[in-house]
Write a protein that holds these residues in place. Structure first.
Motif, PDB file in Angstrom:
ATOM      1  N   GLY A  30      -7.798  27.460  43.916  1.00 48.55           N
ATOM      2  CA  GLY A  30      -8.998  26.794  43.423  1.00 48.55           C
ATOM      3  C   GLY A  30      -8.713  25.477  42.736  1.00 48.55           C
ATOM      4  N   GLU A  31      -7.477  24.980  42.856  1.00 44.76           N
ATOM      5  CA  GLU A  31      -7.116  23.695  42.264  1.00 44.76           C
ATOM      6  C   GLU A  31      -7.267  22.618  43.339  1.00 44.76           C
ATOM      7  OE1 GLU A  31      -3.953  23.342  39.563  1.00 44.76           O
ATOM      8  OE2 GLU A  31      -3.789  25.492  39.183  1.00 44.76           O
ATOM      9  N   TYR A  32      -8.525  22.247  43.573  1.00 43.15           N
ATOM     10  CA  TYR A  32      -8.850  21.421  44.735  1.00 43.15           C
ATOM     11  C   TYR A  32      -8.341  19.991  44.618  1.00 43.15           C
ATOM     12  CZ  TYR A  32     -11.769  25.448  45.712  1.00 43.15           C
ATOM     13  OH  TYR A  32     -12.192  26.728  45.953  1.00 43.15           O
ATOM     14  N   SER A  33      -8.313  19.424  43.424  1.00 45.00           N
ATOM     15  CA  SER A  33      -7.806  18.058  43.276  1.00 45.00           C
ATOM     16  C   SER A  33      -6.331  17.985  43.641  1.00 45.00           C
ATOM     17  CB  SER A  33      -8.027  17.556  41.844  1.00 45.00           C
ATOM     18  OG  SER A  33      -9.411  17.421  41.565  1.00 45.00           O
ATOM     19  N   GLN A  62     -12.538  19.940  53.176  1.00 44.11           N
ATOM     20  CA  GLN A  62     -13.110  21.140  52.567  1.00 44.11           C
ATOM     21  C   GLN A  62     -12.946  21.106  51.047  1.00 44.11           C
ATOM     22  OE1 GLN A  62     -14.712  23.196  54.839  1.00 44.11           O
ATOM     23  NE2 GLN A  62     -14.041  21.486  56.117  1.00 44.11           N
ATOM     24  N   CYS A  63     -11.813  20.590  50.599  1.00 41.18           N
ATOM     25  CA  CYS A  63     -11.574  20.489  49.156  1.00 41.18           C
ATOM     26  C   CYS A  63     -12.508  19.460  48.518  1.00 41.18           C
ATOM     27  CB  CYS A  63     -10.119  20.109  48.889  1.00 41.18           C
ATOM     28  SG  CYS A  63      -8.944  21.394  49.337  1.00 41.18           S
ATOM     29  N   HIS A  64     -12.687  18.322  49.179  1.00 44.08           N
ATOM     30  CA  HIS A  64     -13.622  17.319  48.672  1.00 44.08           C
ATOM     31  C   HIS A  64     -15.024  17.914  48.531  1.00 44.08           C
ATOM     32  CE1 HIS A  64     -11.297  13.683  48.288  1.00 44.08           C
ATOM     33  NE2 HIS A  64     -10.825  13.769  49.522  1.00 44.08           N
ATOM     34  N   GLU A  65     -15.397  18.730  49.515  1.00 41.16           N
ATOM     35  CA  GLU A  65     -16.719  19.366  49.466  1.00 41.16           C
ATOM     36  C   GLU A  65     -16.825  20.281  48.255  1.00 41.16           C
ATOM     37  OE1 GLU A  65     -19.540  22.257  52.230  1.00 41.16           O
ATOM     38  OE2 GLU A  65     -17.896  21.129  53.148  1.00 41.16           O
ATOM     39  N   LYS A  66     -15.773  21.047  47.985  1.00 45.73           N
ATOM     40  CA  LYS A  66     -15.769  21.925  46.814  1.00 45.73           C
ATOM     41  C   LYS A  66     -15.873  21.133  45.516  1.00 45.73           C
ATOM     42  CE  LYS A  66     -15.158  26.120  48.579  1.00 45.73           C
ATOM     43  NZ  LYS A  66     -16.066  27.264  48.292  1.00 45.73           N
ATOM     44  N   LEU A  67     -15.297  19.925  45.553  1.00 45.40           N
ATOM     45  CA  LEU A  67     -15.320  19.077  44.359  1.00 45.40           C
ATOM     46  C   LEU A  67     -16.617  18.270  44.251  1.00 45.40           C
ATOM     47  CD1 LEU A  67     -11.651  17.784  44.558  1.00 45.40           C
ATOM     48  CD2 LEU A  67     -12.595  19.236  42.739  1.00 45.40           C
ATOM     49  N   ALA A  85     -13.495  10.180  50.477  1.00 44.74           N
ATOM     50  CA  ALA A  85     -13.212   9.512  49.216  1.00 44.74           C
ATOM     51  C   ALA A  85     -11.770   9.046  49.165  1.00 44.74           C
ATOM     52  CB  ALA A  85     -13.491  10.439  48.045  1.00 44.74           C
ATOM     53  N   ASN A  86     -11.587   7.887  48.552  1.00 45.28           N
ATOM     54  CA  ASN A  86     -10.225   7.377  48.414  1.00 45.28           C
ATOM     55  C   ASN A  86      -9.492   8.169  47.362  1.00 45.28           C
ATOM     56  OD1 ASN A  86     -10.519   5.290  50.301  1.00 45.28           O
ATOM     57  ND2 ASN A  86     -11.564   4.004  48.792  1.00 45.28           N
ATOM     58  N   PHE A  87      -8.241   8.439  47.640  1.00 45.13           N
ATOM     59  CA  PHE A  87      -7.423   9.181  46.695  1.00 45.13           C
ATOM     60  C   PHE A  87      -6.014   8.632  46.797  1.00 45.13           C
ATOM     61  CE2 PHE A  87      -7.373  12.990  44.031  1.00 45.13           C
ATOM     62  CZ  PHE A  87      -6.010  13.141  43.824  1.00 45.13           C
TER      63      PHE A  87
END
Length: 203
Positions: A153-156, A186-191, A197-199
């Protein structure tokens, strides 16, 4: 691949031989062959028994034991027997340090840790793998670091790890990048972020 009928006949003949000639110098080769037949027909635990017998044979040549322990590991992986797979993988690395499948085994240990839900241990293990891995091996390790963070659950942190697959995987199979990009979305969606998004990450 052998036919089912051929498998039955072959197994019967070779098992009779093993019963009649337990100490035959050919017994190791026959057990490997029978194990491989069973493995081909997805009888993974039956195959595992034959490969274990090879490992338990003091007179078995080193190369035969190397074949047996690698196939035994794959039997347990295919049968989802992850505790046994972990034990055999560790044994392979300890007892056969020059095994040609050492790198693959290191990767499988990390995968097993993820399957067992030991995500923090898997992350540390794969970070160790990255000390030597290149190409597809490195992409594999980076991807599964992301997967472990995602499962926690640590999406970032997962997003960062998946980005590393793309930016550090120029020499890897493109499928790793594609799959990592999908999981990152999928992680961006959870966040609650846009999937594009730029990362920025340090590679």
């Amino acid at each position: 691949d052998p036919s089912e009928g051929g498998l039955v006949l072959a197994l019967e003949a070779q098992r009779r031989f093993l019963a009649d000639y337990v100490d035959s110098p050919h017994a190791v080769d026959i057990r490997l062959r029978v194990g491989t037949f069973n493995y081909s027909f997805k009888n993974y635990l039956m195959a595992a028994a034959d490969f274990r017998r090879v490992l338990q044979t003091p007179s078995a040549p080193l190369t035969k034991k190397q074949d047996a322990i690698w196939m035994l590991l794959n039997c347990y992986l295919k049968a989802y027997e992850y505790a046994d797979a972990h034990e055999i993988a560790a044994r392979l690395l300890e007892q056969f340090p020059d095994h040609p499948k050492t790198k693959e085994t290191q990767l499988e240990i990390g995968n097993v840790l993820i399957e067992q839900g030991q995500y923090a241990l898997a992350i540390e293990h794969f970070k160790g793998v990255l000390s030597w891995a290149q190409g597809n091996d490195a992409a594999n390790a980076r991807f599964h670091i992301g997967k472990a963070f995602q499962n926690m659950g640590e999406y970032s942190k997962a997003v960062e790890a998946y980005y590393r697959v793309r930016f550090g995987g120029a020499d890897a199979f493109s499928g790793w990048i594609t799959t990592a990009d999908y999981e990152r979305a999928q992680c961006h969606e959870k966040l609650g972020q846009n999937s594009t998004a730029n990362f920025k990450v340090a590679v």
